[in-house]
Design a protein around this motif. Structure first.
Motif, PDB file in Angstrom:
ATOM      1  N   SER A   3       1.633  74.343 -81.015  1.00 24.81           N
ATOM      2  CA  SER A   3       0.976  73.913 -82.253  1.00 24.81           C
ATOM      3  C   SER A   3      -0.349  74.665 -82.376  1.00 24.81           C
ATOM      4  CB  SER A   3       0.715  72.413 -82.208  1.00 24.81           C
ATOM      5  OG  SER A   3      -0.243  72.120 -81.204  1.00 24.81           O
ATOM      6  N   ALA A   4      -0.957  74.584 -83.547  1.00 26.16           N
ATOM      7  CA  ALA A   4      -2.273  75.188 -83.753  1.00 26.16           C
ATOM      8  C   ALA A   4      -3.280  74.587 -82.773  1.00 26.16           C
ATOM      9  CB  ALA A   4      -2.721  74.979 -85.191  1.00 26.16           C
ATOM     10  N   GLU A   5      -3.171  73.289 -82.540  1.00 26.26           N
ATOM     11  CA  GLU A   5      -4.074  72.618 -81.594  1.00 26.26           C
ATOM     12  C   GLU A   5      -3.852  73.139 -80.170  1.00 26.26           C
ATOM     13  OE1 GLU A   5      -5.051  68.173 -79.823  1.00 26.26           O
ATOM     14  OE2 GLU A   5      -3.751  68.351 -81.564  1.00 26.26           O
ATOM     15  N   ASN A   6      -2.586  73.324 -79.773  1.00 25.02           N
ATOM     16  CA  ASN A   6      -2.284  73.878 -78.445  1.00 25.02           C
ATOM     17  C   ASN A   6      -2.923  75.251 -78.273  1.00 25.02           C
ATOM     18  OD1 ASN A   6       1.124  72.633 -78.466  1.00 25.02           O
ATOM     19  ND2 ASN A   6      -0.675  71.696 -77.558  1.00 25.02           N
ATOM     20  N   LYS A   7      -2.818  76.068 -79.309  1.00 25.16           N
ATOM     21  CA  LYS A   7      -3.379  77.426 -79.237  1.00 25.16           C
ATOM     22  C   LYS A   7      -4.899  77.381 -79.117  1.00 25.16           C
ATOM     23  CE  LYS A   7       0.375  79.650 -81.700  1.00 25.16           C
ATOM     24  NZ  LYS A   7       0.778  80.417 -82.870  1.00 25.16           N
ATOM     25  N   ILE A   8      -5.534  76.487 -79.843  1.00 22.84           N
ATOM     26  CA  ILE A   8      -6.990  76.351 -79.749  1.00 22.84           C
ATOM     27  C   ILE A   8      -7.390  75.948 -78.332  1.00 22.84           C
ATOM     28  CG2 ILE A   8      -8.955  74.924 -80.496  1.00 22.84           C
ATOM     29  CD1 ILE A   8      -7.580  74.914 -83.320  1.00 22.84           C
ATOM     30  N   ILE A   9      -6.651  75.004 -77.757  1.00 25.54           N
ATOM     31  CA  ILE A   9      -6.927  74.546 -76.391  1.00 25.54           C
ATOM     32  C   ILE A   9      -6.755  75.702 -75.409  1.00 25.54           C
ATOM     33  CG2 ILE A   9      -6.046  73.076 -74.518  1.00 25.54           C
ATOM     34  CD1 ILE A   9      -5.351  71.013 -76.795  1.00 25.54           C
TER      35      ILE A   9
ATOM     36  N   GLU B   2      -4.795  69.058 -69.450  1.00 28.35           N
ATOM     37  CA  GLU B   2      -4.321  69.358 -70.794  1.00 28.35           C
ATOM     38  C   GLU B   2      -3.681  70.749 -70.864  1.00 28.35           C
ATOM     39  OE1 GLU B   2      -6.267  68.324 -75.092  1.00 28.35           O
ATOM     40  OE2 GLU B   2      -7.531  69.416 -73.682  1.00 28.35           O
TER      41      GLU B   2
END
Length: 155
Positions: free
Chosen positions: A128-134, A41
């Motif tokens: 994306s916000a999700e990418n940054k969290i990951i 991921e």
């Protein structure tokens, strides 16, 4: 022949001649022995948003064959690799690794990377916000794993 026409011919000749001076391309292996450890991921995100400027392998769009765009791109990639090279990350000292991970996290928090000039043309590189969290979770996990490798002294 008019002065304007002579100037036009000279400019055309210059533009044609500079096409002969090509920068070297960054076509090494992004995932060599010294590359940073990731999961599938995270690797997908880094490959899309980071590796063109921060690894030993750049995917060049067609327009990078036109000078001076190719020169500018080459300079930009060299600067990016100098600052952080994911392909060489494991050759960094522990102190430098931890510093780079901290800087990556700061860049993400401040929306400074990837550069807007890059995402303007490479819209798929926008995080994306999700990418940054990951990525931030991966950074924290990587930092913790690195810190765990430091020998602890009995006090």
């Amino acid at each position: 022949m008019s002065k304007k026409r002579k100037i036009s011919y000279v400019l055309i000749a210059i533009v044609m001649l500079i096409q002969l001076v090509r920068p070297s391309k960054n076509t090494g292996d992004a995932k060599g022995l010294n590359s940073i450890a990731t999961n599938v991921e995270v690797d997908k995100i880094l490959n899309t948003a980071c590796y063109d400027c921060h690894s030993n392998h750049t995917e060049y769009p067609w327009y990078c064959n036109i000078q001076p765009i190719g020169w500018w791109t080459s300079h930009h990639v060299n600067e990016g690799k100098e600052e952080l090279n994911f392909s060489e990350f494991n050759s960094y000292s522990l102190k430098r690794k931890l510093k780079k991970l901290k800087e990556i996290k700061e860049q993400l928090d401040e929306n400074e990377m990837p550069l807007s000039s890059y995402t303007l043309i490479h819209s798929d590189a926008k995080l994306s916000a999700e990418n940054k969290i990951i990525l931030i979770k991966w950074i924290d996990d990587t930092k913790n794993n690195l810190v765990d490798t430091i020998p602890h002294q009995n006090l």
